[in-house]
Write a protein that holds these residues in place. Sequence first.
Motif, PDB file in Angstrom:
ATOM      1  N   LEU A 157       0.812  -1.219   0.000  1.00 44.80           N
ATOM      2  CA  LEU A 157       0.000   0.000   0.000  1.00 44.80           C
ATOM      3  C   LEU A 157       0.847   1.271   0.000  1.00 44.80           C
ATOM      4  O   LEU A 157       0.337   2.353   0.263  1.00 44.80           O
ATOM      5  N   GLU A 158       2.116   1.130  -0.329  1.00 41.70           N
ATOM      6  CA  GLU A 158       2.981   2.315  -0.320  1.00 41.70           C
ATOM      7  C   GLU A 158       2.501   3.366  -1.317  1.00 41.70           C
ATOM      8  O   GLU A 158       2.459   4.567  -1.020  1.00 41.70           O
ATOM      9  N   GLY A 159       2.087   2.925  -2.504  1.00 43.29           N
ATOM     10  CA  GLY A 159       1.580   3.869  -3.503  1.00 43.29           C
ATOM     11  C   GLY A 159       0.304   4.548  -3.033  1.00 43.29           C
ATOM     12  O   GLY A 159       0.078   5.744  -3.280  1.00 43.29           O
ATOM     13  N   LEU A 160      -0.547   3.803  -2.340  1.00 43.70           N
ATOM     14  CA  LEU A 160      -1.774   4.378  -1.812  1.00 43.70           C
ATOM     15  C   LEU A 160      -1.462   5.420  -0.744  1.00 43.70           C
ATOM     16  O   LEU A 160      -2.071   6.506  -0.728  1.00 43.70           O
ATOM     17  N   ARG A 161      -0.501   5.110   0.118  1.00 43.18           N
ATOM     18  CA  ARG A 161      -0.119   6.080   1.147  1.00 43.18           C
ATOM     19  C   ARG A 161       0.409   7.360   0.514  1.00 43.18           C
ATOM     20  O   ARG A 161       0.159   8.468   1.014  1.00 43.18           O
TER      21      ARG A 161
END
Length: 598
Positions: A157-161
């Motif tokens: 979820l790094e891109g979402l964060r």
Amino acid sequence: MKHQMSRGKFIRLGGLTLAGALVSDIAFANDLFSSNKQPKVDVQLMKNLLLNNDAKVKSLLDKGIQKTNIRLSNFRPLASAITAMTASISHSESVYFKSKVLAEKLNQAMDIMLKEQYPDGTLDAGGNRQSPPDTAFILEYICPAAAVLNLNKQQDLEGLRDKFKKFIVNAGEAMVTGGVHTPNHRWVVSAALANINSLYPDAKYIRRIEQWLAEGVYIDADGHYSERSGVYSAVIDKALITMARLLNKPELLDIVQKNLTAYYYHTEPNGDLVTLDSRRQDQFMDINVAKFYLQYRYMAIHTKNPIFVSMAKTIENLPDFTTETLSGSLLFFMENKELQQPLPAVGNIKNDYEKFFALSNLARIRHDKTAITLFGGNDKPVMIVSGRSSNPNFLTYRKGDAILKYMRLSTSFFRMGYFSADGMVKEGNKYILKETKEGDYYQPLAAEFCKADADYELSPSQDGRFWNKMEFDSRVKSNVKTQISVIEVTENNGSLDIDFKVDGPPNVEVTIELCFKEGSAIAGVEKDDKGNYFLNSGMGRMSMGADTIQFGPGKLEHQNIETLDSEEYTYHQGSLRTDGVHVYITGFTPFHHKMTIS
């Protein structure tokens, strides 16, 4: 496209309504607090929160999040969906924990938010274009969601964060530079800045908060903020709690305590809020105390105040608590773990009191299931505008399920409409409401004010009833008529004796209007061909379920009930008449009538 899940997860989700059968108490306790030194957790509540949140997520996925080709003007539903999905994807006991399908939907939702966000960081909200305060309301959802995602640290979820951070930091610029409309907006914006600063610290956020706080947070001796609004009191309390927590400003909680105490007295037995004294749109709305749930729960745990504990429990026992509150609150419990603690064990509060709010001229009387409200605190002169109190309802009465929604008094005196008291005086167990109305006529202009072209200034009449090109301020008033109305209400163990007196010019129509809750059964009255009821004489009786209210005696001297509103409404074909069962008592001046409600 419908989402896919494993058979095991499908079976788990199918049992969401079975009161937590799928989630063990031990699993919850271990998941939420790994150390025995941590505070206790209300395990059953947390289970219910998760089950209802997962059910909401399932519904969202079945329906679809949002059509990407439709431009939004209200972002709260989408922001609420984001918080629900974030809570489920981040909670290890959720059927959606680390769900790739949910991650995709969250990314889609944040893409929409970023697409709709203006370069200055704002969003639109209905008629408010590029609105900093309305963007702050959205940040109430997005910032806690970002905080939970950051704590969870799922690598996928790094891109979402990053999308959350981009949206929030962009919005932060609007919070630092943007303006507001209303008193509560200052604190919503400040709370948003506190949330942003807790995620991505920057001194500019703190400087802007301090700039707003320098104005002072107004709360009067009654415990009201300046708007006297249930809707916006809940908003301000939430904002002040956020700032107190995140900025280490415990003094703000003292203000919250005063307001929450006031709204204890403003709560009806069924959870409805008294809004007669509001200066905002909710003075004519039916709203519920559930808006204050997180605020009462936090303050109950934080202060152990028995009133706040009682109010939190009252909200938890409301019929719509599961669907209206539990289904959208899990994320806020995950972000603020103090909410997860059990409510303190304190003694019960006895709902038997009489409370006079002298500044807002509102009285609340409660004897178990019987609840009475008296109000005489409209802002004068009465003006129909947001930010001023203009409610014509001077009395409400409830006895269990039997509800008198309001009582009003109107006269045909110069078509000036409903009675609106010039304050309220308490003498023993008697409350006195009084109003003086004046209607004027005007003499010819003196010679020095006459104009050759007869083009006089467009101006209001001195009594404020109308405008004309007559330069009223330059004219002498004459034939001045004055009407004085007095209502005395004496309370005795839940029974009311009401004494009406209206004096002034003779033969003025007087109408007492009682509006009972829709669906009430009425007896002892006569019905006209338009569905209105008249109490000719004797006692009337209304019933709802097993509860009954008696009222009367009646009087019938006219049936002209079509023009009870002032010309401010009727000129625009408007009316303050609401849904309900309407009963009328009528007469002419000089008018003197005594009646009881019990």
